[in-house]
Write a protein that holds these residues in place. Structure first.
Motif, PDB file in Angstrom:
ATOM      1  N   GLN A  70      18.204-139.232 -12.516  1.00  0.00           N
ATOM      2  CA  GLN A  70      18.604-139.151 -13.932  1.00  0.00           C
ATOM      3  C   GLN A  70      19.638-140.234 -14.156  1.00  0.00           C
ATOM      4  O   GLN A  70      20.548-140.399 -13.352  1.00  0.00           O
ATOM      5  CB  GLN A  70      19.244-137.790 -14.201  1.00  0.00           C
ATOM      6  N   THR A  71      19.488-140.917 -15.277  1.00  0.00           N
ATOM      7  CA  THR A  71      20.372-142.048 -15.541  1.00  0.00           C
ATOM      8  C   THR A  71      21.780-141.575 -15.875  1.00  0.00           C
ATOM      9  O   THR A  71      21.971-140.763 -16.779  1.00  0.00           O
ATOM     10  CB  THR A  71      19.828-142.878 -16.712  1.00  0.00           C
ATOM     11  N   THR A  74      23.719-147.141 -17.669  1.00  0.00           N
ATOM     12  CA  THR A  74      22.725-148.200 -17.817  1.00  0.00           C
ATOM     13  C   THR A  74      23.268-149.251 -18.770  1.00  0.00           C
ATOM     14  O   THR A  74      24.246-149.004 -19.487  1.00  0.00           O
ATOM     15  CB  THR A  74      21.383-147.630 -18.323  1.00  0.00           C
ATOM     16  N   TYR A 170      26.748-144.708 -21.080  1.00  0.00           N
ATOM     17  CA  TYR A 170      26.832-143.523 -20.221  1.00  0.00           C
ATOM     18  C   TYR A 170      26.241-142.375 -21.034  1.00  0.00           C
ATOM     19  O   TYR A 170      26.926-141.765 -21.864  1.00  0.00           O
ATOM     20  CB  TYR A 170      28.286-143.237 -19.832  1.00  0.00           C
ATOM     21  N   PRO A 171      24.944-142.075 -20.845  1.00  0.00           N
ATOM     22  CA  PRO A 171      24.257-141.146 -21.744  1.00  0.00           C
ATOM     23  C   PRO A 171      24.823-139.727 -21.731  1.00  0.00           C
ATOM     24  O   PRO A 171      24.667-138.997 -22.705  1.00  0.00           O
ATOM     25  CB  PRO A 171      22.813-141.124 -21.209  1.00  0.00           C
ATOM     26  N   ASN A 172      25.458-139.331 -20.628  1.00  0.00           N
ATOM     27  CA  ASN A 172      25.955-137.962 -20.542  1.00  0.00           C
ATOM     28  C   ASN A 172      27.421-137.836 -20.924  1.00  0.00           C
ATOM     29  O   ASN A 172      28.073-136.852 -20.592  1.00  0.00           O
ATOM     30  CB  ASN A 172      25.753-137.427 -19.113  1.00  0.00           C
TER      31      ASN A 172
END
Lengths: 747, 154
Positions: A70-71, A74, A170-172
């Protein structure tokens, strides 16, 4: 008559011409040699500079994934908006100049959400390149392009431009923020994994060399040479996003509940490989906006009037939120360290689990007095009882038996005298007494985990060595490195550093820790699983001395599971709880229990319940609405629940609790077969009761209960209920009742 | 010498074969001067050159011009194609960037924190661990999940 030149004259003329030609040639050749060879490089460079346009192509930064790919981080193309004020200044018509400036300022401030006055002032600067905003996304870039297109008649495209750059995402949001770190404006890692592995993540920049005209504009179509950028390598971490989320969630709740002033940390590690599955620090930040403080920190900053002090405080708070407490901060471990002291003594065959120790509540060593947390003393106790009671006098005795030489030797062997080498920046070095400087007083306090400072990661590694067969593992965060094609470039080594204690001693330590969990650290228990635990409460001696505030504690707990063959260790630390409770066994152990309770089933460990535990299990209420009454009754019974029917109809039109809710086995579901007023119930007092008593009271009142915390240990009583006593609720409502062992105090 | 005369005038000896032949007088017209052959050839060639030189020049010039124009046209074509390539590369880069932004946005929306929030809003509850049923399989048996996937012990 014409006189033709004679032969001699012709020879002379030819000679002179030859000499002239040779001379001129010599001069030309000398000039050529001078330009091409002697100063060749200089002129070549000058020509290149004049004729060629050279720019770097930023290499895309490698991605960061969790263990399930899981990214976590990116990069993507973004744009920098700039203006060319000198171009505007060259406009002759003052009215046109003013119009251009206002139009640019209005639109850019609107689209980019920046200050109008600042942009307006920038349009008059003496510069060819002024950045308005960095790293805007495509949608905003498209708006800029649309704006330039709308004002084509004004020729704004000459004064406003977009430069391509990259932006880190930072997607989270704040998940694992202190571990991941963040990057600066030039995509350089400034903190965490981003910083430690900056060279790995940074690719190799490419280059574009193109011809340029006299105006300095590139003419790529005339000549262009492109060397493509190479993307940086990507990292696959050992972190599991779900476990990380779980740890952060429960840690944050505990910090809020116990008014923790100096942040907390929770670490989940594989005891056999050293792989860190979660490293949570709360009081953290969002790496998408690393320079933004939390609301509470902002309030502190705004409360300061002096500008200089305010900036200083802001900087301090920013550094604090970036700081990884599990790695960069040391603390006195307190009673959790008793596991190590016991392991040393057992390994040296100085004691065994059957030895007894006497505690009268006090011990004196070389004139220095030490109190046990139980002032009246524990009396005679076995080693298992001594560690479960967290008895200081018992461990002072054990420490004296070990002696400073062996103690120091094992202290180093367990890795406390060196950094763990975890792949994160800023790892702190422990402070401790060297063998030469250790006297009986220092040895005594060290035996129960005070007067020296270590990091949480050091402690967790050492505890893991105590239960995994005696092997000191290497804690690490990166599992493997991948190239841009997904090929593995490097994989983490899962070997161990050294064996510290024997497997036999390790077996004994597992027994001890299991005993502690069942007797002294009941709040850490997890129904259906056998775990080992040790809790600790340490005083922050140095801060107490400097501030005079004696209410400065750190509550911590470490648990390992499954205890017969441990795989996972969880460490939780809460720094300076300001609530009414501060013991690790009371404030930290429940967090361990919740984390383990979620992690073990997630990792596929099957629960196996004792009879006592079975009584506290919950079941999901089945759906019975629109079912016939007989069908509904069958479903309820099959779910090991009881039912009450309201009305005389044949079909269930409503039920309470609703389907999907969790109720204790044997709980009551109200089945409504007619449209009637809901049956009501009054919530009774459920605090200060055992689980059995709570069940009885709830059944009498016509409500359901759900338990939180340890309910299976005999004698444990509830301390909180989710709905206050005396409140009127619908019959069948679920009330959560919280249990905790408030006797779980430790030194 | 007398012998030679004798032999020349004697009917018995025919030395005509061996006697130098007298020069033949050609019949020529007085107003025409006959050029020597080499000179005649040279003049013939010069005459031919005088006629073909302008044509050659024109043809050459035409060829050069055609080559020059062709070169320019080819360069224009290459430049145009390069320009299209660059435009497409830029477009691809922008679309890649948008794709990543969308992926990031999607990850953000389905992150655990948001999932839990939405689930709670919908009245959902996380199943307790006692509600989890474990299925044991050995190398002879296999379990079939609802979606049709077969699970067997490896």
């Amino acid at each position: 008559m014409t006189v033709k030149p004679g032969k001699q004259m012709i020879v002379r003329i030819v000679g002179v011409m030859l000499a002239l030609i040779i001379a001129l040639s010599a001069v030309s050749v000398w000039r050529l040699v001078n330009i091409m060879i002697v100063n060749g490089e200089k002129y070549q460079n000058a020509a290149s500079e004049q004729q060629l346009y050279d720019s770097l192509i930023t290499a895309p930064r490698g991605d960061i994934y969790d263990r399930n790919m899981q990214t976590l981080a990116t990069s993507s193309t973004a744009w920098t908006v700039y203006i060319t004020p000198n171009g505007i200044r060259k406009l002759d018509d003052a009215a046109e100049k003013e119009l251009v400036r206002k139009t640019i300022a209005e639109n850019l401030s609107r689209i980019l959400d920046v200050d109008y006055d600042k942009v307006y002032a920038d349009t008059d600067k003496n510069s060819y390149y002024v950045i308005v905003k960095k790293k805007i996304e495509k949608t905003v870039a498209d708006e800029i392009r649309q704006f330039l297109s709308d004002y084509e008649d004004l020729g704004l495209v000459k004064y406003v431009g977009l430069d391509e750059t990259t932006k880190r995402y930072y997607p989270n949001d704040s998940l694992a923020s202190v571990v991941l770190g963040f990057v600066g404006s030039d995509d350089q890692g400034l903190s965490g994994i981003e910083s430690y592995y900056d060279n790995t993540l940074t690719g190799i920049a490419g280059r574009v060399v193109a011809a340029k005209n006299a105006a300095g504009t590139d003419m790529r179509l005339t000549y262009e040479s492109v060397e493509e950028a190479t993307q940086g390598n990507s990292l696959v971490l050992t972190l599991d996003s779900y476990i990380q989320y779980t740890a952060e969630k429960y840690l944050e709740a505990a910090i809020a509940e116990h008014l923790v002033a100096e942040r907390g940390t929770a670490v989940v590690m594989n005891v056999k490989t050293g792989a860190i599955l979660a490293m949570a620090v709360k009081g953290d930040y969002n790496p998408n906006e690393p320079f933004v403080l939390s609301a509470s920190d902002n309030q502190l900053v705004e409360a300061v009037e002096n500008e200089e002090e305010r900036q200083k405080l802001q900087s301090e708070l920013m550094n604090r939120q970036w700081r990884n407490k599990a790695v960069s901060d040391t603390y006195e471990p307190g009673s959790v360290f008793k596991v190590i002291t016991a392991a040393i003594a057992i390994e040296e065959n100085l004691i065994n689990k059957n030895n007894t120790f006497y505690c009268n509540g006090h011990a004196t060593v070389a004139g220095q007095g030490y109190d046990c947390h139980k002032k009246s003393g524990h009396g005679s106790q076995s080693l298992m009882q001594a560690i479960s009671n967290s008895c200081n006098p018992a461990f002072i005795t054990i420490g004296q038996l070990v002696g400073k030489s062996s103690f120091s030797k094992y202290f180093k062997a367990f890795g406390f005298a060196e950094k763990t080498g975890i792949d994160l920046p800023g790892e702190a070095m422990s402070t401790y007494h060297s063998e030469e400087k250790m006297g009986p007083v220092e040895l005594s306090s060290c035996s129960f985990g005070q007067s020296f400072n270590i990091t949480p990661v050091q402690l967790l590694s050492a505890i893991s060595a105590c239960v995994n067969g005696g092997y000191l593992v290497q804690p690490h965060l990166v599992e493997k490195t991948l190239d841009e094609n997904g090929k593995i470039v490097k994989a983490a080594s899962t070997g161990y550093k050294r064996q510290v204690i024997s497997e036999t001693t390790s077996n004994t330590m597992r027994e001890l820790m299991e005993f502690v969990a069942e007797n002294g650290a009941k709040n850490s228990l997890v129904a259906g699983y056998n775990i080992g635990a040790k809790t600790g409460t340490s005083q922050k001696l140095s801060k107490i001395l400097s501030t005079g505030d004696s209410y400065l504690y750190i509550g911590s707990c470490v648990t390992v599971a499954p205890i017969d063959d441990p795989e996972i260790a969880v460490f939780v630390m809460l720094d300076e709880p300001k609530g009414d409770k501060y013991y690790g066994g009371i404030i930290s152990a429940p967090v361990n229990s919740k984390i383990m309770g979620d992690v073990l089933p997630y990792l596929g460990y099957e629960a196996s319940y004792t009879e006592e535990e079975y009584k506290s299990l919950t079941v999901s209420v089945p759906e019975t609405v629109d079912n016939s009454l007989s069908e509904a009754k069958g479903k309820i019974s099959a779910a090991k629940l009881e039912y009450q029917v309201v009305g005389s109809g044949d079909t269930v039109i409503r039920q309470l609790p609703e389907a999907g809710n969790q109720v204790l086995i044997g709980g009551v579901v109200i089945l409504y077969t007619e449209e009637t007023e809901e049956k009501t119930a009054t919530v009774p007092n459920l605090v200060g009761l055992t689980a059995t008593q709570v069940n009885k009271a709830a059944a009498s009142a016509g409500i359901n209960v759900e338990f939180s915390g340890n309910t299976t240990s005999p004698g444990l009583k509830s301390y909180k209920q989710s709905v206050e006593a005396g409140q009127a609720v619908s019959a069948g409502t679920i009330v959560t009742v919280y249990f905790r062992d408030d006797s779980a105090v430790d030194g | 010498m007398d012998n030679l005369k004798y032999y020349n005038e004697s009917l018995a000896y025919d030395f005509e074969m061996f006697m130098p032949k007298p020069k033949q007088k050609t019949n020529s017209r007085d107003n025409i001067v006959v050029m020597p052959a080499s000179k005649a050839n040279k003049r013939r060639q010069s005459a031919a050159k005088a006629v073909s030189a302008p044509i050659t020049l024109v043809l050459c010039a035409f060829l050069v011009l055609a080559g020059f124009c062709g070169n320019i046209a080819l360069r224009l074509e290459i430049n145009e194609v390069n320009s299209e390539i660059n435009d497409m590369k830029a477009a691809i880069s922008e679309l890649d960037s948008e794709m990543i932004s969308l992926e990031v946005e999607m990850e953000r929306r389905i992150c655990f924190a948001n999932l839990e929030l939405e689930a709670v809003k919908l009245g959902m509850k996380k199943p307790e661990k006692e509600n989890v049923t474990y299925i044991r399989v050995n190398d002879k048996n296999a379990a079939k999940i609802a979606d049709g996937t077969i699970v067997s012990e490896e």
